[in-house]
Scaffold this active site. Structure first.
Site, PDB file in Angstrom:
ATOM      1  N   HIS A  72      -3.773 -25.225  11.628  1.00  0.00           N
ATOM      2  CA  HIS A  72      -3.443 -24.176  12.604  1.00  0.00           C
ATOM      3  C   HIS A  72      -4.697 -23.386  12.936  1.00  0.00           C
ATOM      4  CE1 HIS A  72       1.208 -23.740  12.398  1.00  0.00           C
ATOM      5  NE2 HIS A  72       0.860 -25.015  12.307  1.00  0.00           N
ATOM      6  N   TYR A 201       4.405 -13.703  13.950  1.00  0.00           N
ATOM      7  CA  TYR A 201       4.697 -12.493  13.168  1.00  0.00           C
ATOM      8  C   TYR A 201       5.276 -11.450  14.136  1.00  0.00           C
ATOM      9  CZ  TYR A 201       1.885 -14.264   9.245  1.00  0.00           C
ATOM     10  OH  TYR A 201       1.400 -15.011   8.197  1.00  0.00           O
ATOM     11  N   PRO A 293       4.090 -10.973   0.785  1.00  0.00           N
ATOM     12  CA  PRO A 293       3.744 -12.272   1.389  1.00  0.00           C
ATOM     13  C   PRO A 293       3.303 -12.191   2.860  1.00  0.00           C
ATOM     14  CG  PRO A 293       6.095 -12.121   0.964  1.00  0.00           C
ATOM     15  CD  PRO A 293       5.486 -10.917   0.364  1.00  0.00           C
ATOM     16  N   LYS A 297      -1.245 -14.474   1.212  1.00  0.00           N
ATOM     17  CA  LYS A 297      -2.387 -14.431   0.293  1.00  0.00           C
ATOM     18  C   LYS A 297      -2.047 -14.830  -1.149  1.00  0.00           C
ATOM     19  CE  LYS A 297      -5.306 -13.402   3.278  1.00  0.00           C
ATOM     20  NZ  LYS A 297      -5.712 -14.711   3.775  1.00  0.00           N
ATOM     21  N   TYR A 383      -7.399 -13.185   7.628  1.00  0.00           N
ATOM     22  CA  TYR A 383      -6.254 -14.099   7.563  1.00  0.00           C
ATOM     23  C   TYR A 383      -6.680 -15.492   7.071  1.00  0.00           C
ATOM     24  CZ  TYR A 383      -1.746 -16.198   8.702  1.00  0.00           C
ATOM     25  OH  TYR A 383      -0.535 -16.832   8.598  1.00  0.00           O
TER      26      TYR A 383
HETATM   27  P1  FAS Z   1       4.010 -18.752 -10.491  1.00  0.00           P
HETATM   28  O1  FAS Z   1       4.880 -17.569 -10.719  1.00  0.00           O
HETATM   29  O2  FAS Z   1       4.184 -19.619  -9.297  1.00  0.00           O
HETATM   30  O3  FAS Z   1       4.009 -19.717 -11.760  1.00  0.00           O
HETATM   31  C1  FAS Z   1       4.049 -19.184 -13.063  1.00  0.00           C
HETATM   32  C2  FAS Z   1       4.731 -20.222 -13.949  1.00  0.00           C
HETATM   33  O4  FAS Z   1       4.720 -19.722 -15.302  1.00  0.00           O
HETATM   34  C3  FAS Z   1       6.190 -20.433 -13.566  1.00  0.00           C
HETATM   35  O5  FAS Z   1       6.456 -21.808 -13.427  1.00  0.00           O
HETATM   36  C4  FAS Z   1       6.973 -19.822 -14.735  1.00  0.00           C
HETATM   37  O6  FAS Z   1       8.177 -20.520 -15.010  1.00  0.00           O
HETATM   38  C5  FAS Z   1       5.999 -19.974 -15.882  1.00  0.00           C
HETATM   39  N1  FAS Z   1       6.215 -19.003 -16.968  1.00  0.00           N
HETATM   40  C6  FAS Z   1       6.646 -17.729 -16.870  1.00  0.00           C
HETATM   41  N2  FAS Z   1       6.758 -17.185 -18.105  1.00  0.00           N
HETATM   42  C7  FAS Z   1       6.383 -18.146 -19.000  1.00  0.00           C
HETATM   43  C8  FAS Z   1       6.292 -18.208 -20.422  1.00  0.00           C
HETATM   44  N3  FAS Z   1       6.613 -17.144 -21.170  1.00  0.00           N
HETATM   45  N4  FAS Z   1       5.886 -19.359 -21.005  1.00  0.00           N
HETATM   46  C9  FAS Z   1       5.537 -20.437 -20.246  1.00  0.00           C
HETATM   47  N5  FAS Z   1       5.609 -20.453 -18.880  1.00  0.00           N
HETATM   48  C10 FAS Z   1       6.036 -19.313 -18.273  1.00  0.00           C
HETATM   49  N6  FAS Z   1       2.927 -16.342  -1.533  1.00  0.00           N
HETATM   50  C11 FAS Z   1       2.546 -16.631  -0.257  1.00  0.00           C
HETATM   51  O7  FAS Z   1       1.336 -16.809  -0.018  1.00  0.00           O
HETATM   52  N7  FAS Z   1       3.493 -16.723   0.760  1.00  0.00           N
HETATM   53  C12 FAS Z   1       4.840 -16.555   0.508  1.00  0.00           C
HETATM   54  O8  FAS Z   1       5.652 -16.638   1.420  1.00  0.00           O
HETATM   55  C13 FAS Z   1       5.272 -16.263  -0.798  1.00  0.00           C
HETATM   56  N8  FAS Z   1       6.605 -16.097  -1.089  1.00  0.00           N
HETATM   57  C14 FAS Z   1       6.975 -15.787  -2.377  1.00  0.00           C
HETATM   58  C15 FAS Z   1       8.332 -15.597  -2.725  1.00  0.00           C
HETATM   59  C16 FAS Z   1       8.709 -15.281  -4.054  1.00  0.00           C
HETATM   60  C17 FAS Z   1      10.169 -15.060  -4.390  1.00  0.00           C
HETATM   61  C18 FAS Z   1       7.733 -15.122  -5.055  1.00  0.00           C
HETATM   62  C19 FAS Z   1       8.108 -14.737  -6.469  1.00  0.00           C
HETATM   63  C20 FAS Z   1       6.388 -15.310  -4.721  1.00  0.00           C
HETATM   64  C21 FAS Z   1       6.009 -15.649  -3.387  1.00  0.00           C
HETATM   65  N9  FAS Z   1       4.676 -15.867  -3.041  1.00  0.00           N
HETATM   66  C22 FAS Z   1       4.269 -16.162  -1.790  1.00  0.00           C
HETATM   67  C23 FAS Z   1       3.662 -15.776  -4.025  1.00  0.00           C
HETATM   68  C24 FAS Z   1       3.622 -17.078  -4.772  1.00  0.00           C
HETATM   69  O9  FAS Z   1       3.402 -18.135  -3.875  1.00  0.00           O
HETATM   70  C25 FAS Z   1       2.584 -16.942  -5.835  1.00  0.00           C
HETATM   71  O10 FAS Z   1       1.399 -16.352  -5.334  1.00  0.00           O
HETATM   72  C26 FAS Z   1       2.264 -18.243  -6.491  1.00  0.00           C
HETATM   73  O11 FAS Z   1       3.474 -18.809  -6.945  1.00  0.00           O
HETATM   74  C27 FAS Z   1       1.313 -17.928  -7.630  1.00  0.00           C
HETATM   75  O12 FAS Z   1       1.258 -19.018  -8.443  1.00  0.00           O
HETATM   76  P2  FAS Z   1       1.129 -18.836 -10.050  1.00  0.00           P
HETATM   77  O13 FAS Z   1       0.069 -17.845 -10.332  1.00  0.00           O
HETATM   78  O14 FAS Z   1       1.037 -20.205 -10.581  1.00  0.00           O
HETATM   79  O15 FAS Z   1       2.490 -18.129 -10.503  1.00  0.00           O
HETATM   80  C1  PHB Z   2       5.720 -19.367   4.728  1.00  0.00           C
HETATM   81  O1  PHB Z   2       5.603 -20.347   5.495  1.00  0.00           O
HETATM   82  O2  PHB Z   2       6.514 -19.336   3.750  1.00  0.00           O
HETATM   83  C2  PHB Z   2       4.874 -18.140   4.978  1.00  0.00           C
HETATM   84  C3  PHB Z   2       3.879 -18.206   5.942  1.00  0.00           C
HETATM   85  C4  PHB Z   2       3.094 -17.083   6.186  1.00  0.00           C
HETATM   86  C5  PHB Z   2       3.334 -15.921   5.464  1.00  0.00           C
HETATM   87  C6  PHB Z   2       4.338 -15.863   4.494  1.00  0.00           C
HETATM   88  C7  PHB Z   2       5.116 -16.982   4.254  1.00  0.00           C
HETATM   89  O3  PHB Z   2       2.578 -14.808   5.734  1.00  0.00           O
END
Ligand code: FAS
Ligand code: PHB
Length: 388
Positions: A72, A201, A293, A297, A383
């Site tokens: 994109h 957005y 989100p 980032k 961005y």
């Molecule tokens: P994660 O949280 O992905 O992974 C951590 C892992 O550790 C998990 O698998 C968990 O089960 C495990 N864990 C936890 N406790 C533990 C323990 N005690 N022992 C062993 N393992 C354990 N980012 C975006 O850029 N765009 C988005 O749209 C977006 N939407 C999101 C929506 C939600 C609901 C959430 C919670 C986050 C969102 N994020 C988004 C952010 C997300 O993408 C994170 O930045 C990304 O998952 C980060 O990855 P990790 O650091 O690996 O953490």
């Molecule tokens: C998504 O595709 O899930 C998404 C894209 C851009 C954002 C947040 C989420 O800023």
């Protein structure tokens, strides 16, 4: 049992670090609380910065991403019933983002790890950290009723915001910076063609909306919702109607709806834990920081933490001056700039409770942003991702 690095968490941070360490010949084991299926079932991020693509390429996990990822060169802002394109490519001297779901990134990393035959323990419920303030840290857990103890050189806390690693640090050693937002995002995934070929957005009087995608046949949409809402409050029909009301007329008419294949509500907050190193324990990704989100980032910050940690560990094991001592400061410098951008874009696009003056400021800033080359360039370079 002994290894060089114990990685807690098999999300994108943990799995990416595991692959990078493996490629450097550094032994590691990944310990994950949940099942592989549960981790893959989370629908989260969708936009990758070039830096994240570079990290996945270093880890030799970029084949499907290069085949299926959507490049994109721009994003669109929608307010006052009209859309304005921000030309990321031109404004950043040729940079772009890639649309490729976090689920697919995680799947590719899982498959690469399995193919490498690396030790990964799923469904480990009781990981505990010991002696990480000494040069001989240990990690304990139970497997099939048997107590397991791993001796290692380093522990990587990649276990997300609710994990055990940051929680194992004495509270007096941590500084937490937080900002909560008075709303959440209701997200819907559908096998319908995206309403637009670039992300939209939306700042509308009814609230924020985002039109994203996972492919040319799978769409990802979000609408801002009250924190008190539950997923069951949102039928598919209600979601599509609300999204239509928030879009510009042309997009609303083009919107193709269909049955949801996933729906979820995520609260929005900004959090940073400082520092990110405690002796031989290093925090990376959501274990150390959370962003709303809006700026796409979260996943990308996790990737830049992991790149920084991998390079420092590789230097350490090569017995060259290592960046381990600078890890926390280096990561925090980029993290805070991304926190600022994510907070700014969230403040610009969402509807805040009863704030007439704030809404006038939002409108003035949106008009300035779309009419100023300098303002658009500042948006674009944040961005696509600032350099490490
Ligand atoms: P994660 O949280 O992905 O992974 C951590 C892992 O550790 C998990 O698998 C968990 O089960 C495990 N864990 C936890 N406790 C533990 C323990 N005690 N022992 C062993 N393992 C354990 N980012 C975006 O850029 N765009 C988005 O749209 C977006 N939407 C999101 C929506 C939600 C609901 C959430 C919670 C986050 C969102 N994020 C988004 C952010 C997300 O993408 C994170 O930045 C990304 O998952 C980060 O990855 P990790 O650091 O690996 O953490
Ligand atoms: C998504 O595709 O899930 C998404 C894209 C851009 C954002 C947040 C989420 O800023």
């Amino acid at each position: 049992m002994r290894t060089q690095v114990v990685i807690v968490g098999a999300g994108p941070s943990g799995l990416l670090l595991g692959q990078l360490l493996h490629r450097s010949g550094i032994d590691n084991i990944v310990l994950e609380l949940r099942s592989r299926e549960h981790v893959l079932g989370r629908i989260r991020a969708g936009v990758l910065e070039e830096l994240t693509v570079r990290a996945l390429t270093e880890a030799a996990v970029d084949t499907r991403l290069r085949r299926e990822g959507l490049r994109h060169d721009g994003v669109q802002l929608c307010f006052d019933d009209s859309r304005h394109r921000i030309d990321l490519h031109r404004l950043t001297g040729g940079k772009h983002v890639v649309v490729y779901g976090q689920t697919e990134v995680t799947r590719d990393l899982m498959e690469a790890r399995a193919a490498s035959g690396l030790a990964t323990e799923y469904e480990v419920p009781d990981v505990s950290l010991h002696d990480f303030d000494t040069t001989r840290p240990k990690v304990h857990y139970t497997r099939a009723g048997r107590s397991v103890r791993i001796e290692c050189d380093f522990i990587a806390g990649c276990d997300g915001f609710h994990g055990v690693c940051r929680a194992s640090v004495p509270q007096t050693a941590l500084r937490m910076y937080e900002r909560a937002y008075p709303f959440g995002w209701m997200g819907l995934l559908s096998d319908t063609p995206p309403v637009n070929d670039e992300l939209i957005y939306v700042n509308s009087p009814r609230g924020f909306a985002l039109c994203s995608m996972r492919s040319r046949t799978r769409s990802r949409y979000y609408v801002q919702c009250p924190l008190t809402d539950k997923v069951e409050d949102w039928s598919d029909a209600r979601f599509w109607e609300e999204l239509r009301c928030r879009l510009d007329r042309a997009s609303a008419e083009r919107l193709i709806t269909g049955p949801s294949i996933e729906k979820s509500i995520a609260p929005l907050r900004s959090v940073v834990a400082e520092p990110m190193r405690f002796g031989q324990l290093f925090l990376a990704g959501d274990a150390a920081h959370i962003v709303p989100p809006t700026g796409a980032k979260g996943l990308n910050l996790a990737a830049s933490d992991v790149l920084t940690l991998w390079q420092a560990l590789e230097e350490h094991y090569r017995a060259s001056p290592s960046g381990l001592a600078q890890y926390s400061d280096r990561c925090l410098s980029r993290i805070w700039k991304a926190e600022r951008f994510s907070w700014w874009l969230t403040s610009l696009l969402h509807r805040f409770p009863e704030d007439g003056f704030g809404r006038k400021l939002q409108h003035a800033e949106l008009e300035y942003l779309v009419s100023s080359e300098a303002a658009r360039a500042a948006f674009a370079e944040n961005y696509v991702g600032l350099p490490i």
